[in-house]
Write a protein that holds these residues in place. Structure first.
Motif, mmCIF file in Angstrom:
data_model
loop_
_atom_site.group_PDB
_atom_site.id
_atom_site.type_symbol
_atom_site.label_atom_id
_atom_site.label_comp_id
_atom_site.label_asym_id
_atom_site.label_seq_id
_atom_site.Cartn_x
_atom_site.Cartn_y
_atom_site.Cartn_z
ATOM 1 N N GLU A 1 39.324 58.518 75.334
ATOM 2 C CA GLU A 1 37.982 58.507 74.754
ATOM 3 C C GLU A 1 36.979 57.734 75.608
ATOM 4 O OE1 GLU A 1 36.882 59.735 71.150
ATOM 5 O OE2 GLU A 1 38.171 61.046 72.369
ATOM 6 N N LYS A 2 37.503 57.017 76.629
ATOM 7 C CA LYS A 2 36.661 56.175 77.489
ATOM 8 C C LYS A 2 35.846 55.190 76.650
ATOM 9 C CE LYS A 2 36.394 59.678 81.131
ATOM 10 N NZ LYS A 2 37.506 59.076 81.867
ATOM 11 N N ILE A 3 36.561 54.468 75.810
ATOM 12 C CA ILE A 3 35.934 53.486 74.931
ATOM 13 C C ILE A 3 36.601 52.128 75.126
ATOM 14 C CG2 ILE A 3 35.267 55.167 73.161
ATOM 15 C CD1 ILE A 3 37.770 54.340 71.589
ATOM 16 N N SER A 4 35.940 51.090 74.644
ATOM 17 C CA SER A 4 36.536 49.757 74.644
ATOM 18 C C SER A 4 37.648 49.718 73.609
ATOM 19 C CB SER A 4 35.477 48.707 74.314
ATOM 20 O OG SER A 4 34.459 48.698 75.297
ATOM 21 N N SER A 5 38.593 48.830 73.813
ATOM 22 C CA SER A 5 39.727 48.758 72.909
ATOM 23 C C SER A 5 39.309 48.243 71.533
ATOM 24 C CB SER A 5 40.800 47.842 73.491
ATOM 25 O OG SER A 5 41.871 47.718 72.595
ATOM 26 N N LEU A 6 39.889 48.826 70.497
ATOM 27 C CA LEU A 6 39.629 48.392 69.129
ATOM 28 C C LEU A 6 40.534 47.232 68.730
ATOM 29 C CD1 LEU A 6 39.358 51.921 67.453
ATOM 30 C CD2 LEU A 6 37.500 50.465 68.289
ATOM 31 N N VAL A 7 41.559 46.959 69.546
ATOM 32 C CA VAL A 7 42.537 45.932 69.204
ATOM 33 C C VAL A 7 42.870 45.097 70.434
ATOM 34 C CG1 VAL A 7 43.587 47.327 67.374
ATOM 35 C CG2 VAL A 7 44.504 47.449 69.702
ATOM 36 N N ARG A 8 43.532 43.990 70.190
ATOM 37 C CA ARG A 8 44.103 43.183 71.268
ATOM 38 C C ARG A 8 45.579 43.530 71.404
ATOM 39 N NH1 ARG A 8 43.930 36.760 70.711
ATOM 40 N NH2 ARG A 8 41.836 37.056 71.591
ATOM 41 N N ALA A 9 46.052 43.645 72.639
ATOM 42 C CA ALA A 9 47.477 43.846 72.898
ATOM 43 C C ALA A 9 48.004 42.578 73.547
ATOM 44 C CB ALA A 9 47.698 45.044 73.816
ATOM 45 N N GLU A 10 49.063 41.994 72.949
ATOM 46 C CA GLU A 10 49.614 40.767 73.509
ATOM 47 C C GLU A 10 51.126 40.746 73.363
ATOM 48 O OE1 GLU A 10 47.435 37.755 71.474
ATOM 49 O OE2 GLU A 10 48.493 38.031 69.584
ATOM 50 N N THR A 11 51.762 40.088 74.314
ATOM 51 C CA THR A 11 53.216 40.058 74.342
ATOM 52 C C THR A 11 53.758 39.046 73.337
ATOM 53 O OG1 THR A 11 53.260 38.397 76.094
ATOM 54 C CG2 THR A 11 53.236 40.707 76.776
ATOM 55 N N LEU A 12 54.830 39.427 72.664
ATOM 56 C CA LEU A 12 55.527 38.518 71.752
ATOM 57 C C LEU A 12 56.776 37.943 72.393
ATOM 58 C CD1 LEU A 12 55.217 40.470 68.389
ATOM 59 C CD2 LEU A 12 54.105 38.321 68.980
ATOM 60 N N THR A 13 57.220 38.583 73.474
ATOM 61 C CA THR A 13 58.362 38.118 74.251
ATOM 62 C C THR A 13 58.024 38.321 75.724
ATOM 63 O OG1 THR A 13 59.441 40.289 74.305
ATOM 64 C CG2 THR A 13 59.962 38.856 72.426
ATOM 65 N N ASP A 14 58.878 37.852 76.614
ATOM 66 C CA ASP A 14 58.742 38.227 78.025
ATOM 67 C C ASP A 14 58.894 39.746 78.119
ATOM 68 O OD1 ASP A 14 58.555 35.553 78.550
ATOM 69 O OD2 ASP A 14 60.595 35.348 79.308
ATOM 70 N N CYS A 15 58.002 40.396 78.862
ATOM 71 C CA CYS A 15 57.974 41.858 78.864
ATOM 72 C C CYS A 15 57.955 42.449 80.272
ATOM 73 C CB CYS A 15 56.728 42.370 78.119
ATOM 74 S SG CYS A 15 56.741 42.093 76.345
ATOM 75 N N SER A 16 58.586 43.604 80.384
ATOM 76 C CA SER A 16 58.478 44.458 81.565
ATOM 77 C C SER A 16 57.700 45.698 81.126
ATOM 78 C CB SER A 16 59.865 44.838 82.071
ATOM 79 O OG SER A 16 59.776 45.813 83.093
ATOM 80 N N ILE A 17 56.609 45.987 81.830
ATOM 81 C CA ILE A 17 55.678 47.011 81.378
ATOM 82 C C ILE A 17 55.275 47.907 82.545
ATOM 83 C CG2 ILE A 17 53.437 47.429 80.269
ATOM 84 C CD1 ILE A 17 53.582 44.575 79.148
ATOM 85 N N TYR A 18 55.206 49.211 82.280
ATOM 86 C CA TYR A 18 54.630 50.138 83.250
ATOM 87 C C TYR A 18 53.123 50.205 83.001
ATOM 88 C CZ TYR A 18 59.310 51.856 84.400
ATOM 89 O OH TYR A 18 60.621 51.960 84.814
#
Length: 226
Positions: A82-99
């Motif tokens: 949608e090419k919009i700003s995020s509606l939420v915050r994304a944050e890690t709850l543990t150590d994470c490996s992410i693509y």
């Protein structure tokens, strides 16, 4: 009865290879903000290992957990589409490996892989369902109904039969349940103790067991607010 409401976003990573191949694997420690509310990151993320929460921050400072991402969970895709700003915050709850996949790579993968496009559409529909059910539930259900429903839906996805009970393989904390049902840890703790005293559930280490699913379903579907 199967409870289709599930606040857990997860998938098989092999089904997302056409997407993850276009990204970079990054590592983020616990309690890291991946992207903030009202920001446009320009990336789609696929969780390889760990646990991420998607939370809405209200103007009064309160936090409202919408859902959790587990292995294979995708987030950030709506903002890129949608090419919009995020509606939420994304944050890690543990150590994470992410693509971390750039927007251009995400759109290329969608164009080249019809099965991926269908998968993304289904995931977005699932997220809409989660948000809708959560909103309705907060409006019309008692907290104990919501707690029972979280336990049942989690057992439907991550549970297996063990000695006449259903063991939930996914470790879930009392605080996470409280976040999902928009209540306090104390209130949820009291409800879980009541369920335990009634012989409906038990907890061993970090895992819940459903001992009487039928009665738990009755609680999940009854005593709605007037």
């Amino acid at each position: 009865m199967r409870f289709t409401y599930s606040p857990w976003i997860t998938a098989k990573l092999e089904d997302l290879k056409s997407l993850t191949d276009r990204g970079t694997r990054i590592y983020m420690p616990k309690d890291t903000v991946i992207y903030d509310q009202d920001e446009g990151s320009g990336y789609v993320y696929v969780l390889e290992e760990g646990r991420v929460r998607l939370v809405y921050l209200a103007q009064d400072g309160s936090e409202h957990i919408l859902m959790f991402a587990l292995r294979g969970g995708i987030f950030g895709e709506l903002e890129c589409m949608e090419k919009i700003s995020s509606l939420v915050r994304a944050e890690t709850l543990t150590d994470c490996s992410i693509y971390k996949i750039p927007e251009a790579g995400f759109m290329e993968a969608m164009s080249a892989d019809p099965e991926l496009t269908l998968f993304i559409a289904k995931e977005l529909a699932h997220k809409l369902h989660v948000i809708s059910v959560g909103f309705i539930s907060i409006s019309v259900d008692e907290t104990k109904n919501r707690v029972a429903r979280i336990l049942l839906s989690t057992a439907d996805i991550f549970g297996h039969e063990e000695n006449g009970s259903i063991r939930i393989d996914l470790p879930i904390t009392q605080q996470e349940i409280a976040n999902l049902v928009n209540s306090t840890r104390l209130t949820v703790g009291n409800i879980l103790r009541d369920f335990t005293a009634l012989g409906l559930i038990k907890k061993q280490d970090t895992h819940f067991f459903l001992l009487n699913r039928d009665e738990l379903e009755k609680i999940a579907l009854s005593d709605r607010k007037d």
